[in-house]
Design a protein around this motif. Structure first.
Motif, short mmCIF file in Angstrom:
data_model
loop_
_atom_site.label_atom_id
_atom_site.label_comp_id
_atom_site.label_asym_id
_atom_site.label_seq_id
_atom_site.Cartn_x
_atom_site.Cartn_y
_atom_site.Cartn_z
N LYS A 210 -20.89 17.30 33.04
CA LYS A 210 -22.28 16.84 33.10
C LYS A 210 -23.06 17.29 34.39
O LYS A 210 -24.25 17.95 34.44
N MET A 211 -22.47 16.69 35.51
CA MET A 211 -23.25 16.65 36.72
C MET A 211 -23.33 18.07 37.47
O MET A 211 -24.26 18.42 38.18
N VAL A 212 -22.30 18.71 37.32
CA VAL A 212 -22.17 19.91 38.17
C VAL A 212 -22.71 21.22 37.14
O VAL A 212 -23.30 22.09 37.59
N LEU A 213 -22.49 21.18 35.80
CA LEU A 213 -22.84 22.44 34.82
C LEU A 213 -24.30 22.12 34.02
O LEU A 213 -25.04 22.76 34.28
N ALA A 214 -23.94 20.91 33.27
CA ALA A 214 -25.28 20.59 32.30
C ALA A 214 -26.30 20.59 33.12
O ALA A 214 -27.50 21.02 32.60
N ASP A 215 -26.63 19.41 34.05
CA ASP A 215 -27.51 19.43 34.76
C ASP A 215 -28.19 20.27 35.47
O ASP A 215 -29.47 20.69 35.75
N ARG A 216 -27.31 21.42 36.23
CA ARG A 216 -27.97 22.39 36.82
C ARG A 216 -28.54 23.54 35.73
O ARG A 216 -29.49 24.16 35.94
N ALA A 217 -27.57 23.82 34.56
CA ALA A 217 -28.48 24.58 33.66
C ALA A 217 -29.74 24.03 33.09
O ALA A 217 -30.71 24.82 32.80
N SER A 218 -29.71 22.68 33.10
CA SER A 218 -31.14 22.11 32.63
C SER A 218 -32.51 22.62 33.42
O SER A 218 -33.40 22.48 32.97
N VAL A 219 -32.24 22.77 34.69
CA VAL A 219 -33.33 23.38 35.35
C VAL A 219 -33.88 24.53 34.68
O VAL A 219 -35.39 24.46 34.77
N VAL A 220 -33.40 25.50 34.38
CA VAL A 220 -33.72 26.75 33.80
C VAL A 220 -34.40 26.53 32.45
O VAL A 220 -35.43 26.90 32.06
N VAL A 221 -33.58 25.41 31.55
CA VAL A 221 -34.13 25.06 30.28
C VAL A 221 -35.33 24.46 30.47
O VAL A 221 -36.47 24.69 29.54
N ASN A 222 -35.76 23.35 31.41
CA ASN A 222 -36.84 22.83 31.52
C ASN A 222 -38.02 23.59 31.72
O ASN A 222 -39.12 23.59 31.51
N GLN A 223 -37.54 24.54 32.85
CA GLN A 223 -38.82 25.29 33.36
C GLN A 223 -39.38 26.51 32.07
O GLN A 223 -40.33 26.52 32.16
N VAL A 224 -38.28 27.06 31.44
CA VAL A 224 -38.84 27.82 30.39
C VAL A 224 -39.16 27.07 29.09
O VAL A 224 -40.58 27.53 28.79
N TYR A 248 -23.90 21.83 25.51
CA TYR A 248 -22.44 21.72 25.39
C TYR A 248 -21.65 20.65 26.53
O TYR A 248 -20.85 20.17 26.00
N MET A 249 -21.83 21.03 27.89
CA MET A 249 -21.50 20.47 28.96
C MET A 249 -21.78 18.87 28.72
O MET A 249 -21.06 18.17 29.22
N ASP A 250 -23.13 18.63 28.57
CA ASP A 250 -23.55 17.48 28.29
C ASP A 250 -22.80 16.72 27.33
O ASP A 250 -22.53 15.49 27.62
N PHE A 251 -23.06 16.76 26.07
CA PHE A 251 -22.34 16.30 24.94
C PHE A 251 -20.83 16.15 25.20
O PHE A 251 -20.41 15.18 25.09
N SER A 252 -20.09 17.26 25.45
CA SER A 252 -18.77 17.19 25.62
C SER A 252 -18.29 16.39 26.69
O SER A 252 -17.46 15.61 26.89
N GLY A 253 -18.99 16.54 28.03
CA GLY A 253 -18.77 15.68 29.00
C GLY A 253 -19.23 14.07 28.89
O GLY A 253 -18.31 13.41 28.99
N GLY A 254 -20.14 13.69 28.04
CA GLY A 254 -20.30 12.43 27.72
C GLY A 254 -19.07 11.82 26.75
O GLY A 254 -18.97 10.76 26.96
N MET A 255 -18.66 12.77 25.88
CA MET A 255 -17.76 12.45 25.18
C MET A 255 -16.41 11.95 25.73
O MET A 255 -15.52 11.08 25.59
#
Length: 512
Positions: A210-224, A248-255
């Protein structure tokens, strides 16, 4: 209280220590108290909605049981008893799903009425209580099972309240079934150091994803996605791929976090996520992604629709018009489309989610209709369906179809999704990879390197799990020094490389 906050970790620590110190016959009461404290931390007023669902569902279960005590065996008495039970069940479903619909869809309905009829209906935006979709679906699954006779009604109100409110799963699932979860919740659990260690493994692994991968990828997602008119082509494709990583990382990490926290109390939740990007079809994808939502929809919507009288009549009509083979498949296709429309509506009150659900249902329906043609095509081309190469092609094809659906899921609106799809094709240019655009999306070279390495680690572990290797058991057999070295590395990586974003409940699915 976010699942990735220090407050939550402290809360879980206190709950777990007390759980094993108090007399075991009171452990379930301890869990109930902490579950209500946890939910109240999001707002004391929200307890009204939780109690509303709990009281109505509990009372309905007891009432259904009371009606069944009528031992009359005549046809008229059985028919009358069945009608009464059906009316009571319907009332319970209307009251609970009605509350969910009012809170979740009133804004959407009023906005569309204003847009279509050019009216000026004013309304106050309704706030959606966290987790209401999950505990409503879980409670309604219970009451339908009681109606069908699959489980007995719970007599103890407070025990039932724990089933509805168990805090690790209340915000984002999994959607539990009473006959599998209740017994664990009410059982007495002894402290088990190995189980605690395994639980902490899951929690750390979930935090990492969640914190290392999902939230880092979200920076690009939100920008675009939030500035979609400024981008096109390769940039859009990259944003969609980043959203694949984020979700994927957010949901699987949350689970992982939820399952790990539940395991601290000796409770094993239903599996809700099983490497969906290794799916070979959209149907297979939904057997791996949000598994408990899929099984809920199958058991309580798909089967009742498929076995209904009107669907039976429709099936007879289709067989006459299209022949036996096609006529047998068409009703299933219609049922699947209806189910996925409901899945789309469940995801949110917006046309983009309806399109998302319809897209998935339509792909599955077309796949079912073309299955004979598909089989003949493989035979004609001399392709072995069991060949590894073909298996990889199926995975890549499914991954492509899934990523197309993410346009609907993440775009700010349905029109934005269509616009992004169009600009992805019309504005495609490979020079985007080298003109500096990629480096202007909020991440630097180190961020991209961390994402690449982290995704590679998750991919390799997933490959091993797909082949039947039980990673946690294998790690548990390693020397103590090696095990704790792995844990220490995760603990070090999370704060060092973590990139925490502000999402409701800490995870995307907490917003549903």
């Amino acid at each position: 209280m976010s699942l990735i906050s220090m407050e939550f970790l402290l809360f879980v620590g206190i709950a777990a220590v007390g759980y094993y110190l108090i007399p075991k016959q009171y452990q379930w009461i301890w869990l109930l108290i902490f579950s209500y404290i946890y939910y109240a931390s999001s707002g004391v007023k929200l307890l009204f909605f939780l109690l509303y669902t709990t009281i109505i569902t509990y009372g309905t279960g007891r009432l259904l049981e009371w009606i069944d005590r009528d031992q009359g065996d005549s046809k008229e008495e059985k028919k009358r008893r069945k009608a009464r039970k059906k009316a009571i069940l319907t009332g319970c479903l209307v009251l609970n799903f009605g509350m969910l619909a009012v809170l979740k869809y009133t804004n959407f309905v009023v906005e569309n009425i204003n847009a279509v009829f050019h009216t000026g209906i004013s309304f106050q935006m309704l706030l959606l209580p966290l987790g209401i979709s999950f505990y409503t679906f879980q409670s309604m699954g219970y009451i339908i099972d009681v109606y069908w006779g699959k489980c007995k009604a719970e007599h103890n109100f407070f025990r039932f309240a724990l089933f509805v409110s168990f805090f690790p799963q209340i915000l984002q699932g999994p959607i539990g079934r009473y006959h599998r979860l209740a017994e664990q919740l009410y059982a007495e659990h002894r402290f088990d150091l190995i189980n605690i260690e395994n639980a902490l493994q899951l929690i750390l692994w979930g935090f990492f994803k969640k914190m290392v991968l999902a939230d880092r990828a979200s920076v690009v997602v939100n920008q675009v996605f939030l500035n979609y008119t400024q981008y096109s082509g390769v940039t859009n494709i990259m944003a969609v791929l980043m959203y694949s990583i984020q979700l994927y990382m957010d949901f699987s990490g949350g689970m992982d976090v939820v399952a790990g926290v539940a395991s601290l109390f000796g409770i094993e939740l239903d599996q809700n996520f099983r490497r969906p990007y290794f799916a070979t079809s959209i149907t297979d994808f939904w057997h791996r992604w949000h598994i408990t939502l899929g099984t809920w929809m199958k058991d309580y919507i798909f089967y009742p629709i498929s076995l209904s009288k009107w669907m039976g009549k429709f099936g007879k009509w289709t067989k006459k018009v299209f022949g036996k083979k096609t006529g047998r498949v068409l009703p299933i296709c219609v049922a699947n489309i209806i189910v996925f429309l409901v899945v789309g509506i469940w995801h949110g009150a917006a046309w983009k989610y309806i399109a998302y659900g319809f897209y998935n249902g339509l792909i599955i329906a077309i796949s079912s209709l073309l299955a004979p043609v598909y089989k003949k095509g493989l035979a004609f081309s001399h392709i072995d369906p069991k060949a590894k190469c073909w298996h990889v092609i199926q995975i890549l094809r499914t991954f492509l179809l899934v990523n197309i659906s993410w346009y609907f899921d993440m775009a700010v609106s349905l029109s934005a999704a269509w616009a992004m799809m169009k600009s992805t094709v019309t504005g495609f240019a490979l020079q985007t990879l080298s003109d500096g655009t990629i480096m202007s999306l909020g991440l630097d070279r180190l961020d991209y390197a961390i994402l690449a390495m982290g995704c590679l680690v998750v991919f390799l572990i997933s490959v091993l799990q797909e082949r039947g290797v039980k990673i946690r058991e294998s790690l548990g057999q390693k020397p103590l020094i090696l095990r704790w070295a792995v844990y220490g590395m995760l603990v070090f990586c999370i704060p060092m490389f973590g990139c925490v974003m502000d999402t409701a409940g800490g995870f995307i699915y907490a917003q549903f």
